[in-house]
Motif scaffolding. Structure first.
Motif, PDB file in Angstrom:
ATOM      1  N   VAL A  37       0.841  -1.203   0.000  1.00 43.89           N
ATOM      2  CA  VAL A  37       0.000   0.000   0.000  1.00 43.89           C
ATOM      3  C   VAL A  37       0.872   1.248   0.000  1.00 43.89           C
ATOM      4  CG1 VAL A  37      -1.622   1.352   1.399  1.00 43.89           C
ATOM      5  CG2 VAL A  37      -2.018  -1.089   1.035  1.00 43.89           C
ATOM      6  N   MET A  38       1.886   1.275   0.860  1.00 45.53           N
ATOM      7  CA  MET A  38       2.759   2.455   0.929  1.00 45.53           C
ATOM      8  C   MET A  38       3.552   2.638  -0.367  1.00 45.53           C
ATOM      9  SD  MET A  38       2.005   3.989   3.585  1.00 45.53           S
ATOM     10  CE  MET A  38       3.244   5.243   3.458  1.00 45.53           C
ATOM     11  N   VAL A  39       3.975   1.556  -0.998  1.00 38.63           N
ATOM     12  CA  VAL A  39       4.672   1.657  -2.285  1.00 38.63           C
ATOM     13  C   VAL A  39       3.733   2.252  -3.325  1.00 38.63           C
ATOM     14  CG1 VAL A  39       5.608   0.288  -4.197  1.00 38.63           C
ATOM     15  CG2 VAL A  39       6.364  -0.137  -1.859  1.00 38.63           C
ATOM     16  N   PHE A  40       2.481   1.825  -3.346  1.00 38.51           N
ATOM     17  CA  PHE A  40       1.506   2.368  -4.290  1.00 38.51           C
ATOM     18  C   PHE A  40       1.265   3.853  -4.041  1.00 38.51           C
ATOM     19  CE2 PHE A  40      -2.875   3.421  -5.424  1.00 38.51           C
ATOM     20  CZ  PHE A  40      -2.844   3.145  -6.787  1.00 38.51           C
ATOM     21  N   VAL A  41       1.119   4.240  -2.773  1.00 33.64           N
ATOM     22  CA  VAL A  41       0.900   5.648  -2.428  1.00 33.64           C
ATOM     23  C   VAL A  41       2.106   6.486  -2.843  1.00 33.64           C
ATOM     24  CG1 VAL A  41       0.645   7.245  -0.488  1.00 33.64           C
ATOM     25  CG2 VAL A  41      -0.756   5.188  -0.590  1.00 33.64           C
ATOM     26  N   ALA A  42       3.307   6.025  -2.539  1.00 32.56           N
ATOM     27  CA  ALA A  42       4.511   6.772  -2.891  1.00 32.56           C
ATOM     28  C   ALA A  42       4.662   6.872  -4.403  1.00 32.56           C
ATOM     29  CB  ALA A  42       5.743   6.105  -2.277  1.00 32.56           C
ATOM     30  N   ALA A  43       4.405   5.793  -5.125  1.00 36.40           N
ATOM     31  CA  ALA A  43       4.515   5.809  -6.583  1.00 36.40           C
ATOM     32  C   ALA A  43       3.514   6.785  -7.185  1.00 36.40           C
ATOM     33  CB  ALA A  43       4.305   4.415  -7.151  1.00 36.40           C
ATOM     34  N   THR A  44       2.297   6.794  -6.673  1.00 43.37           N
ATOM     35  CA  THR A  44       1.281   7.718  -7.164  1.00 43.37           C
ATOM     36  C   THR A  44       1.681   9.160  -6.890  1.00 43.37           C
ATOM     37  OG1 THR A  44      -0.411   6.043  -6.761  1.00 43.37           O
ATOM     38  CG2 THR A  44      -1.170   8.306  -7.038  1.00 43.37           C
TER      39      THR A  44
END
Length: 65
Positions: A37-44
């Motif tokens: 989830v945090m990787v997705f948030v950071a990538a976005t």
């Protein structure tokens, strides 16, 4: 320092491993999901910032043309 024998080293390692608090399967699963989830948030976030900066640079460069 006194050198330890390989057998003593293995014994000490096994003794230390018994002191480790290993996570449960549920804790590992929850932590893994949170990492994704945090990787997705950071990538976005970084994609959005990159797009905004790119548009800003294009706009600035178009003023000189």
């Amino acid at each position: 320092m006194a050198k330890t024998s390989p057998a003593e080293f293995v014994r000490q390692v096994r003794q230390e491993v018994t002191k480790v608090s290993w996570p449960t399967r549920k804790e590992t699963s929850v932590t893994t999901v949170m990492v994704f989830v945090m990787v997705f948030v950071a990538a976005t976030f970084f994609f959005t910032v990159d797009q905004l900066l790119s548009q800003g640079v294009r706009w600035i460069l178009s003023l000189g043309a």
